[in-house]
Scaffold this active site. Structure first.
Site, PDB file in Angstrom:
ATOM      1  N   LYS A  22       0.834  -1.209   0.000  1.00 18.39           N
ATOM      2  CA  LYS A  22       0.000   0.000   0.000  1.00 18.39           C
ATOM      3  C   LYS A  22       0.864   1.252   0.000  1.00 18.39           C
ATOM      4  CE  LYS A  22      -1.647   1.911   3.928  1.00 18.39           C
ATOM      5  NZ  LYS A  22      -1.422   3.348   4.111  1.00 18.39           N
ATOM      6  N   ASN A  23       1.846   1.327   0.883  1.00 20.52           N
ATOM      7  CA  ASN A  23       2.586   2.577   1.051  1.00 20.52           C
ATOM      8  C   ASN A  23       3.546   2.868  -0.096  1.00 20.52           C
ATOM      9  OD1 ASN A  23       1.124   3.138   3.275  1.00 20.52           O
ATOM     10  ND2 ASN A  23       2.668   2.435   4.738  1.00 20.52           N
ATOM     11  N   CYS A 117      -4.850   8.998   8.855  1.00 21.87           N
ATOM     12  CA  CYS A 117      -5.224   8.313  10.093  1.00 21.87           C
ATOM     13  C   CYS A 117      -4.986   9.205  11.314  1.00 21.87           C
ATOM     14  CB  CYS A 117      -4.368   7.054  10.251  1.00 21.87           C
ATOM     15  SG  CYS A 117      -4.968   5.724   9.254  1.00 21.87           S
ATOM     16  N   ARG A 122       1.261  14.616  12.755  1.00 24.70           N
ATOM     17  CA  ARG A 122       1.651  14.396  11.339  1.00 24.70           C
ATOM     18  C   ARG A 122       1.951  15.699  10.598  1.00 24.70           C
ATOM     19  NH1 ARG A 122      -1.207   9.204   9.045  1.00 24.70           N
ATOM     20  NH2 ARG A 122       0.891   8.890   8.272  1.00 24.70           N
ATOM     21  N   ASP A 305       3.939   0.596  12.055  1.00 24.06           N
ATOM     22  CA  ASP A 305       2.650   0.117  11.521  1.00 24.06           C
ATOM     23  C   ASP A 305       2.295  -1.264  12.050  1.00 24.06           C
ATOM     24  OD1 ASP A 305       3.027   1.645   8.225  1.00 24.06           O
ATOM     25  OD2 ASP A 305       2.553   2.458  10.184  1.00 24.06           O
ATOM     26  N   ARG A 397      -8.851   0.226   3.817  1.00 20.07           N
ATOM     27  CA  ARG A 397      -7.881   1.150   3.203  1.00 20.07           C
ATOM     28  C   ARG A 397      -6.574   0.454   2.902  1.00 20.07           C
ATOM     29  NH1 ARG A 397      -6.496   6.326   6.205  1.00 20.07           N
ATOM     30  NH2 ARG A 397      -5.193   6.328   4.367  1.00 20.07           N
TER      31      ARG A 397
HETATM   32  C1  EPZ Z   1       4.303   6.880   6.225  1.00 17.90           C
HETATM   33  O1  EPZ Z   1       3.660   7.990   6.845  1.00 17.90           O
HETATM   34  C2  EPZ Z   1       3.238   5.802   6.138  1.00 17.90           C
HETATM   35  N1  EPZ Z   1       2.136   6.287   5.319  1.00 17.90           N
HETATM   36  C3  EPZ Z   1       2.745   5.429   7.532  1.00 17.90           C
HETATM   37  O2  EPZ Z   1       1.867   4.314   7.374  1.00 17.90           O
HETATM   38  C4  EPZ Z   1       3.932   4.977   8.372  1.00 17.90           C
HETATM   39  O3  EPZ Z   1       3.473   4.747   9.699  1.00 17.90           O
HETATM   40  C5  EPZ Z   1       5.013   6.058   8.381  1.00 17.90           C
HETATM   41  O4  EPZ Z   1       5.383   6.390   7.028  1.00 17.90           O
HETATM   42  C6  EPZ Z   1       6.268   5.619   9.112  1.00 17.90           C
HETATM   43  O5  EPZ Z   1       6.782   4.478   8.530  1.00 17.90           O
HETATM   44  C7  EPZ Z   1       2.289   6.256   3.980  1.00 17.90           C
HETATM   45  O6  EPZ Z   1       3.317   5.853   3.464  1.00 17.90           O
HETATM   46  C8  EPZ Z   1       1.107   6.746   3.193  1.00 17.90           C
HETATM   47  P1  EPZ Z   1       6.774   9.927   8.343  1.00 17.90           P
HETATM   48  P2  EPZ Z   1       4.408   9.419   6.862  1.00 17.90           P
HETATM   49  O7  EPZ Z   1       6.822  11.196   7.591  1.00 17.90           O
HETATM   50  O8  EPZ Z   1       5.219   9.564   5.639  1.00 17.90           O
HETATM   51  C9  EPZ Z   1       7.422  13.159  11.738  1.00 17.90           C
HETATM   52  C10 EPZ Z   1      -0.065   3.057   7.619  1.00 17.90           C
HETATM   53  O9  EPZ Z   1      -0.609   2.575   8.618  1.00 17.90           O
HETATM   54  N2  EPZ Z   1       7.408  14.141  10.649  1.00 17.90           N
HETATM   55  O10 EPZ Z   1       7.830   8.903   8.124  1.00 17.90           O
HETATM   56  O11 EPZ Z   1       3.408  10.465   7.198  1.00 17.90           O
HETATM   57  C11 EPZ Z   1       6.076  12.510  11.976  1.00 17.90           C
HETATM   58  O12 EPZ Z   1       5.288  13.302  12.852  1.00 17.90           O
HETATM   59  C12 EPZ Z   1       0.464   4.463   7.672  1.00 17.90           C
HETATM   60  O13 EPZ Z   1       0.111   2.451   6.530  1.00 17.90           O
HETATM   61  C13 EPZ Z   1       7.730  15.472  10.923  1.00 17.90           C
HETATM   62  O14 EPZ Z   1       8.003  15.841  12.061  1.00 17.90           O
HETATM   63  O15 EPZ Z   1       5.372   9.224   8.120  1.00 17.90           O
HETATM   64  C14 EPZ Z   1       6.451  11.202  12.606  1.00 17.90           C
HETATM   65  O16 EPZ Z   1       6.700  11.398  13.987  1.00 17.90           O
HETATM   66  C15 EPZ Z   1       0.224   5.146   9.006  1.00 17.90           C
HETATM   67  N3  EPZ Z   1       7.737  16.374   9.899  1.00 17.90           N
HETATM   68  C16 EPZ Z   1       7.782  10.845  11.930  1.00 17.90           C
HETATM   69  O17 EPZ Z   1       8.254  12.063  11.357  1.00 17.90           O
HETATM   70  C17 EPZ Z   1       7.451  16.019   8.608  1.00 17.90           C
HETATM   71  O18 EPZ Z   1       7.489  16.888   7.711  1.00 17.90           O
HETATM   72  C18 EPZ Z   1       7.665   9.821  10.819  1.00 17.90           C
HETATM   73  O19 EPZ Z   1       6.676  10.268   9.908  1.00 17.90           O
HETATM   74  C19 EPZ Z   1       7.118  14.673   8.340  1.00 17.90           C
HETATM   75  C20 EPZ Z   1       7.105  13.754   9.380  1.00 17.90           C
END
Ligand code: EPZ
Length: 419
Positions: A22-23, A117, A122, A305, A397
């Protein structure tokens, strides 16, 4: 309103085939905007996020055809710009990848602030930092993120937080920038590598994906290509946990074992027997397991996840387990629902302390997000009696044909439509 009804206590036997990631899919579909040509994306999971993104691209001027159930042909030649309003973008977080892709091709884009979610704040500050470093002007007004650049020039970008989304979005914006872009402290998840392979297949020059330094040499133009999405690491991990929880002997087929090392190690620590054989993992479990502690980390650490499904497994393992969620601050919403099933869990901030109980009992529970839903399915498979899970749309989803796959393994699961 759809519900999943699970009659717990059935051991699982047989083979389950894992679908496309998915991701990876929700990033690669928007990335086809960069081609301005026709791409064929194969091994897509049949999940609502893929359908929503395909419809979104169509409404933005692309031509999207389903060649086969898991294969889309996406022609983005006719697209002249990208404006994804709230109605379009609110459905899923991955709509923000349109920003990087449209900035990369059209040097401008407008996308409504992302939904997604409810697992934490985020933020997207690192995405914005990357776009600005490449020369774009970013404004956020009335809930719309606008990005625009006279031209994009390669830059060295250090991510303050290891972010999958920001790493991918910067890659998308940088592939046709002038000069070289270096992303330091980049995310290393499997789908980052899959995205880099897709971009290079379109004619980009991306090196280092899978390490924490990714180098992108800008090219003039990209073209269409054919790409097969990698297997879903999180779906596979969820079935590994479900097999461990229900007990039995399950062959999980079409996986990349390397991507699952963290979950394999933890399940073995609990007493699950796992046999790796090429592109499949065999999970053999008595269901009587020892408790362990997990700490979610960026790849190759234990994936956030899988924290929620794993928490369910720990509720009936012997002893006490500690779950530390270091990635998202709001990822324990499933705990209250597990307590309704008899779990003994105490949450303090980003840590949950889980004391194993003899068994869970089926109850009416509500899924708050995608992986919380998965955790309730795992709990329902283990529990004595019937569990009724509301908000199944969250689970749909990210899990392709969930009940069909579970039923084929011997689980007693049915979906009910209730007003
Ligand atoms: C991706 O989300 C995935 N979603 C998430 O999967 C997954 O949990 C996550 O990566 C971590 O592996 C998709 O790929 C669509 P991040 P993403 O940016 O990209 C902080 C699922 O269940 N951060 O790696 O949004 C953030 O708050 C979903 O399939 C900032 O501070 O995650 C978090 O603490 C849920 N500033 C950490 O980084 C930013 O600009 C990791 O978030 C971006 C992120």
């Amino acid at each position: 309103m759809e519900k999943l009804i699970i009659e717990g206590g059935q051991q699982l036997q047989g083979t389950v085939r894992i679908s496309g990631f998915k991701n990876a899919a929700v990033a690669i579909i928007p990335a086809t905007v960069l081609a301005g040509d026709t791409c064929v994306i194969d091994n897509l999971p049949q999940i609502s996020d893929v359908k929503i993104l395909a419809d979104m691209l169509s409404s933005l001027g692309a031509t999207v055809k389903e060649l086969r159930p898991n294969t889309l042909e996406i022609n983005t030649t006719a697209m002249k710009d990208c404006y994804a309003d709230y109605e379009l973008a609110k459905e899923l977080r991955a709509s923000y990848y349109l920003l990087g892709a449209a900035l990369g091709r059209f040097k401008k884009a407008k996308v409504a602030y992302p939904g997604g979610c409810s697992i934490g704040s985020r933020p997207i500050d690192q995405h914005i930092k990357g776009f600005e470093a490449l020369g774009a002007k970013v404004t956020i007004e009335h809930g719309i993120i606008s990005v625009e650049a006279e031209k994009l020039v390669g830059a060295e970008i250090y991510l303050d937080v290891v972010s999958v989304g920001a790493t991918i979005n910067i890659m998308l914006a940088a592939v046709m920038a002038e000069g070289t872009t270096v992303i330091d402290n980049a995310a290393k998840e499997p789908h980052i590598v899959d995205m880099a392979n897709f971009l290079n297949c379109m004619g980009a020059d991306v090196k280092g994906a899978g390490t924490d330094v990714i180098k992108i040499k800008g090219v003039e133009k990209l073209g269409g290509c054919i790409h097969t999405v990698i297997p879903d690491q999180i779906e596979a991990g969820t079935y590994m946990i479900a097999a461990a929880a229900a007990g039995g002997d399950v062959l999980i087929d079409n996986v990349i074992p390397k991507h699952l090392e963290a979950i394999t190690a933890k399940l073995k620590e609990m007493g699950v027997n796992i046999i790796e054989n090429g592109e499949s993992l065999r999970i053999i479990s008595s269901g009587n397991l020892k408790n362990v502690s997990i700490k979610t980390l960026v790849y190759p650490g234990f994936p956030t996840d899988l924290q929620q499904p794993m928490s369910s497994l720990l509720t009936t393992a012997k002893g006490t387990g500690i779950v530390a969620e270091t990635i998202f601050e709001g990822r324990f919403k499933h705990v209250d629902e597990l307590k309704r099933m008899g779990a003994n869990i105490k949450v303090e901030g980003r840590v949950a302390v889980i004391h194993g109980v003899k068994n869970l009992t089926g109850a009416k529970v509500v899924a708050s997000d995608l992986r919380a839903g998965a955790s309730l399915v795992v709990a329902g498979l283990m529990a004595k009696g019937e569990t009724e899970i509301e908000n199944v749309q969250y689970i749909d989803r990210g899990y392709d044909q969930l009940e069909q796959k579970l039923i084929s393994l011997g689980a007693k699961v049915r979906r009910e439509h209730r007003e």
